[in-house]
Motif scaffolding. Structure first.
Motif, short mmCIF file in Angstrom:
data_model
loop_
_atom_site.label_atom_id
_atom_site.label_comp_id
_atom_site.label_asym_id
_atom_site.label_seq_id
_atom_site.Cartn_x
_atom_site.Cartn_y
_atom_site.Cartn_z
N CYS A 74 0.84 -1.25 -0.03
CA CYS A 74 -0.03 -0.05 0.21
C CYS A 74 0.81 1.41 0.04
O CYS A 74 0.54 2.08 -0.70
CB CYS A 74 -0.75 -0.12 1.02
N ALA A 75 1.85 1.30 0.62
CA ALA A 75 2.54 2.59 0.85
C ALA A 75 3.44 2.75 -0.35
O ALA A 75 3.70 3.71 -0.94
CB ALA A 75 3.66 2.19 2.02
N THR A 77 2.40 1.69 -3.47
CA THR A 77 1.41 2.13 -4.48
C THR A 77 1.16 3.55 -4.41
O THR A 77 0.82 4.05 -5.34
CB THR A 77 0.57 1.23 -4.43
N CYS A 78 0.94 4.04 -3.11
CA CYS A 78 0.99 5.28 -3.13
C CYS A 78 1.35 6.49 -3.82
O CYS A 78 2.55 6.46 -3.50
CB CYS A 78 0.58 5.81 -1.63
N ASN A 80 1.40 9.81 -3.44
CA ASN A 80 1.55 10.78 -2.78
C ASN A 80 2.66 10.65 -1.45
O ASN A 80 3.03 11.27 -0.80
CB ASN A 80 0.41 11.66 -2.28
N THR A 82 1.48 8.87 1.26
CA THR A 82 0.72 9.23 2.13
C THR A 82 0.70 8.07 3.40
O THR A 82 0.46 8.45 4.53
CB THR A 82 -0.91 9.31 1.65
N LEU A 83 1.16 7.06 3.06
CA LEU A 83 0.92 5.85 3.89
C LEU A 83 2.46 5.57 4.18
O LEU A 83 3.42 5.58 3.50
CB LEU A 83 0.34 4.82 3.39
N TYR A 107 -1.00 7.33 8.55
CA TYR A 107 -2.00 7.72 7.42
C TYR A 107 -1.86 9.22 7.43
O TYR A 107 -2.61 9.80 8.54
CB TYR A 107 -3.19 7.12 7.36
N CYS A 112 -3.46 12.78 1.14
CA CYS A 112 -4.35 11.84 0.69
C CYS A 112 -5.28 12.17 -0.75
O CYS A 112 -5.87 13.18 -0.51
CB CYS A 112 -5.24 10.99 1.53
N CYS A 115 -7.64 8.15 -3.98
CA CYS A 115 -7.50 7.40 -5.41
C CYS A 115 -7.85 5.93 -5.30
O CYS A 115 -8.09 5.21 -6.18
CB CYS A 115 -6.25 7.42 -6.04
N CYS A 118 -4.45 2.30 -2.72
CA CYS A 118 -3.70 1.34 -1.65
C CYS A 118 -4.75 0.25 -1.23
O CYS A 118 -4.37 -0.86 -0.97
CB CYS A 118 -3.49 2.18 -0.51
#
Length: 160
Positions: A74-75, A77-78, A80, A82-83, A107, A112, A115, A118
């Motif tokens: 998830c981190a 793929t983000c 920005n 954000t994670l 988070y 964020c 999108c 994540c």
């Protein structure tokens, strides 16, 4: 000279007709019934749509367990950043195998884009968006949410 005068008068008539059409639309909208939500007064009964993306959440069970395996997809793929996922590798005493455990899941709601990349990439469906929508705060630090705080020892090494 007569042709020029006709064009001038025709332009004025055309402008007045256009003005009257606009005023007609305005008057019709002025007298139609309004469909505005009464937001602050109806907080208790307000229901957001299921597909609304409000805040990222990590559901926990009754005993505090969650599905996150600290893979970090998830981190990664983000778009920005954000994670932020902090994990540690722990040796399971029963089996002797190494296992990643989640130490901290942060988070940043302020950056964020909602999108949902994540959520889509998570192999265990450990995170999802809920329908919370009131995010007004006075400082940006309050937009930094910790979705999971582990009870691991503070001297545990963190793999970033």
């Amino acid at each position: 000279m007569g042709k020029r005068k006709q064009g001038y008068v025709a332009g004025i008539v055309k402008g007045i007709c256009s003005l009257l059409k606009g005023m007609k639309v305005t008057l019709v909208e002025f007298f139609t019934r309004k469909v505005t939500e009464r937001y602050p007064e109806n907080r208790s009964t307000l229901v957001m749509f299921d597909r609304y993306r409000g805040t990222l959440a990590m559901p926990h069970g009754e005993a505090g367990e969650h599905r996150c395996i600290a893979c970090g997809l998830c981190a990664a793929t983000c778009p920005n950043g954000t994670l932020r996922v902090e994990s540690a590798t722990v040796v399971d005493e029963a089996t002797g195998r190494k296992k990643k455990t989640l130490l901290r899941y942060e988070y940043d709601l302020g950056s964020c884009m909602f999108c949902q990349l994540c959520v889509n990439v998570c192999p265990t469906q450990a995170i999802r968006f809920d329908t919370a929508f009131e995010h007004a705060v006075f400082t940006r630090e309050k937009l930094l949410k910790t979705l999971h705080a582990s009870t691991a020892a503070p001297d545990t090494p963190i793999n970033k």
